[in-house]
Design an enzyme around this catalytic site. Structure first.
Site, mmCIF file in Angstrom:
data_model
loop_
_atom_site.group_PDB
_atom_site.id
_atom_site.type_symbol
_atom_site.label_atom_id
_atom_site.label_comp_id
_atom_site.label_asym_id
_atom_site.label_seq_id
_atom_site.Cartn_x
_atom_site.Cartn_y
_atom_site.Cartn_z
ATOM 1 N N GLU A 1 11.424 5.781 10.392
ATOM 2 C CA GLU A 1 10.035 6.132 10.676
ATOM 3 C C GLU A 1 9.529 5.110 11.678
ATOM 4 O OE1 GLU A 1 7.465 7.294 7.469
ATOM 5 O OE2 GLU A 1 5.689 6.533 8.511
ATOM 6 N N ARG B 1 2.431 -0.384 -4.000
ATOM 7 C CA ARG B 1 2.501 -1.768 -3.523
ATOM 8 C C ARG B 1 2.736 -2.711 -4.694
ATOM 9 N NH1 ARG B 1 0.211 -2.362 1.974
ATOM 10 N NH2 ARG B 1 0.530 -4.565 1.616
ATOM 11 N N GLU C 1 6.844 5.166 -0.495
ATOM 12 C CA GLU C 1 6.993 3.983 0.351
ATOM 13 C C GLU C 1 7.077 2.767 -0.557
ATOM 14 O OE1 GLU C 1 4.143 5.708 3.925
ATOM 15 O OE2 GLU C 1 3.492 3.980 2.748
ATOM 16 N N HIS D 1 1.501 5.817 11.100
ATOM 17 C CA HIS D 1 0.618 4.656 10.992
ATOM 18 C C HIS D 1 -0.464 4.670 12.060
ATOM 19 C CE1 HIS D 1 -1.002 0.789 9.879
ATOM 20 N NE2 HIS D 1 -0.300 0.899 8.787
ATOM 21 N N ASP E 1 -2.787 7.458 -0.616
ATOM 22 C CA ASP E 1 -3.077 6.135 -1.205
ATOM 23 C C ASP E 1 -4.569 5.850 -1.319
ATOM 24 O OD1 ASP E 1 -0.379 5.641 -1.173
ATOM 25 O OD2 ASP E 1 -0.438 4.263 0.539
ATOM 26 N N HIS E 2 -5.319 6.264 -0.278
ATOM 27 C CA HIS E 2 -6.708 5.811 -0.229
ATOM 28 C C HIS E 2 -7.651 6.612 -1.121
ATOM 29 C CE1 HIS E 2 -5.493 2.624 2.198
ATOM 30 N NE2 HIS E 2 -5.026 3.400 3.159
ATOM 31 N N HIS F 1 2.373 4.925 -1.484
ATOM 32 C CA HIS F 1 2.942 3.581 -1.366
ATOM 33 C C HIS F 1 2.605 2.817 -2.645
ATOM 34 C CE1 HIS F 1 3.196 -0.306 1.327
ATOM 35 N NE2 HIS F 1 3.945 -0.394 0.229
ATOM 36 N N THR G 1 -3.004 -3.668 5.598
ATOM 37 C CA THR G 1 -2.113 -2.515 5.608
ATOM 38 C C THR G 1 -0.760 -2.987 6.129
ATOM 39 O OG1 THR G 1 -1.831 -0.245 6.418
ATOM 40 C CG2 THR G 1 -2.902 -1.795 7.913
ATOM 41 N N THR G 2 0.202 -2.073 6.209
ATOM 42 C CA THR G 2 1.546 -2.469 6.651
ATOM 43 C C THR G 2 1.481 -2.802 8.136
ATOM 44 O OG1 THR G 2 2.312 -0.854 5.050
ATOM 45 C CG2 THR G 2 3.951 -1.782 6.514
ATOM 46 N N ASN H 1 -0.453 11.054 3.237
ATOM 47 C CA ASN H 1 -0.482 9.837 2.423
ATOM 48 C C ASN H 1 -1.825 9.773 1.684
ATOM 49 O OD1 ASN H 1 -1.127 7.109 1.683
ATOM 50 N ND2 ASN H 1 0.643 6.442 2.853
ATOM 51 N N GLY I 1 -2.310 8.956 6.714
ATOM 52 C CA GLY I 1 -3.112 8.690 5.528
ATOM 53 C C GLY I 1 -4.551 8.354 5.811
ATOM 54 N N ARG J 1 -2.617 -2.343 -5.504
ATOM 55 C CA ARG J 1 -4.035 -2.325 -5.100
ATOM 56 C C ARG J 1 -4.602 -0.908 -5.048
ATOM 57 N NH1 ARG J 1 -3.527 -4.287 1.128
ATOM 58 N NH2 ARG J 1 -2.420 -5.987 0.123
HETATM 59 N N1 PXP Z 1 3.906 5.435 7.251
HETATM 60 C C1 PXP Z 1 4.114 4.283 6.578
HETATM 61 C C2 PXP Z 1 5.514 3.820 6.389
HETATM 62 C C3 PXP Z 1 3.039 3.552 6.038
HETATM 63 O O1 PXP Z 1 3.262 2.398 5.375
HETATM 64 C C4 PXP Z 1 1.742 4.062 6.188
HETATM 65 C C5 PXP Z 1 0.583 3.337 5.569
HETATM 66 O O2 PXP Z 1 0.723 3.325 4.182
HETATM 67 C C6 PXP Z 1 1.581 5.271 6.880
HETATM 68 C C7 PXP Z 1 2.674 5.922 7.417
HETATM 69 C C8 PXP Z 1 0.238 5.900 7.066
HETATM 70 O O3 PXP Z 1 -0.558 5.087 7.866
HETATM 71 P P1 PXP Z 1 -2.105 5.428 7.973
HETATM 72 O O4 PXP Z 1 -2.700 5.268 6.622
HETATM 73 O O5 PXP Z 1 -2.618 4.441 8.975
HETATM 74 O O6 PXP Z 1 -2.200 6.855 8.477
#
Ligand code: PXP
Length: 243
Positions: free
Chosen positions: A151, A45, A70, A191, A9-10, A43, A100-101, A7, A213, A49
């Site tokens: 998941e 969003r 996502e 996650h 995203d960051h 993701h 976060t989620t 992931n 991620g 963001r």
């Molecule tokens: N899986 C899902 C469905 C998520 O929403 C996220 C966070 O965006 C992750 C995995 C990854 O989580 P993390 O960033 O804590 O590793």
């Protein structure tokens, strides 16, 4: 082998902190693939963001491995996924105020919307999964909604890691994985996973895919920071030499 979805995203979070054009998540696509990523996860969003709409286009174009998008179960997001057709979609709950989620999707509470979104996206040939807490009734509702995969949210396990509650959280994940497999659903997890809490999760029964991620991108800062400082020192030294 269990697939690793990275992931990214960051990377976009760091870019958005300055609202400029770097670092670009597409660079992370290339490096993650070189490292062996089996999938790229992003993701989009509602509040944009981190990942922007143009990032989705760029990542879809650049990635050589499947892209897992996502998204929240909203008309806007389902329309975007239907139009862009990523390889996979993972439906997640989304609250604007959350960092976060925070929890899994309440498939029971949003059953009709989830089922309709799955029908629409599965109909486009997209592999749909649902991000759920490791609970039997959510697994069963996911099966009834017609998706191919769940998941399992490992956030509670990750938070409990190193405490006396970790065994209980792991047992919940194992039971949910068994239940999902019995129902014919593929088992994914993710996650809050990091280099310390990951090994027991890899041992989950029937696990096919992990999505990781924040800790992985955070680790990249430290594995890569020394090289980055050396690069800047080298630029300064070379430029000083011609001053
Ligand atoms: N899986 C899902 C469905 C998520 O929403 C996220 C966070 O965006 C992750 C995995 C990854 O989580 P993390 O960033 O804590 O590793």
């Amino acid at each position: 082998m269990i697939r690793l979805g990275v992931n990214i995203d960051h990377v976009a979070t760091v870019r958005q902190a300055r609202m400029i054009d770097e670092p670009d998540p597409v660079w992370a696509v290339v490096l993650a693939e070189l490292g062996g990523a089996d999938q790229i996860t992003i993701h989009l969003r509602e509040d944009r963001r981190h990942i922007q709409d143009r990032d989705l286009d760029n990542v879809l174009e650049a990635a050589q491995v499947p892209v897992n998008l996502e998204l929240a179960v909203t008309a806007e997001m389902v329309d975007i996924a239907g139009a862009k057709k990523p390889y996979a979609v993972c439906m997640v709950p989304e609250k604007r105020e959350e960092v976060t989620t925070e929890g899994g999707l309440d498939v029971i509470g949003h059953f009709d919307a989830v089922k309709a979104a799955n029908e629409r996206l599965s109909g486009e040939g997209i592999r749909v999964s649902l991000f759920i807490d490791p609970e039997a009734d959510q697994v069963e509702a996911s099966f009834r909604a017609g998706v191919k995969a769940v998941e399992l949210h490992t956030g509670a396990y990750a938070e409990s890691f190193g405490t006396r509650f970790a065994e209980r959280e792991l047992a919940r994940l194992i039971a949910a994985a068994e239940r999902a497999h019995e129902a014919g659903l593929a088992v994914h997890a993710g996650h809050g996973l990091n280099v310390r809490n990951l090994p027991p999760i890899v041992a989950l029964p029937h696990l096919e895919e992990l999505n990781i991620g924040h800790a992985l991108i955070g680790r990249a800062i430290f594995i890569g920071l020394k090289a980055a400082v050396e690069e800047y020192k080298g630029i300064i030294a070379r430029a000083e030499g011609v001053r």
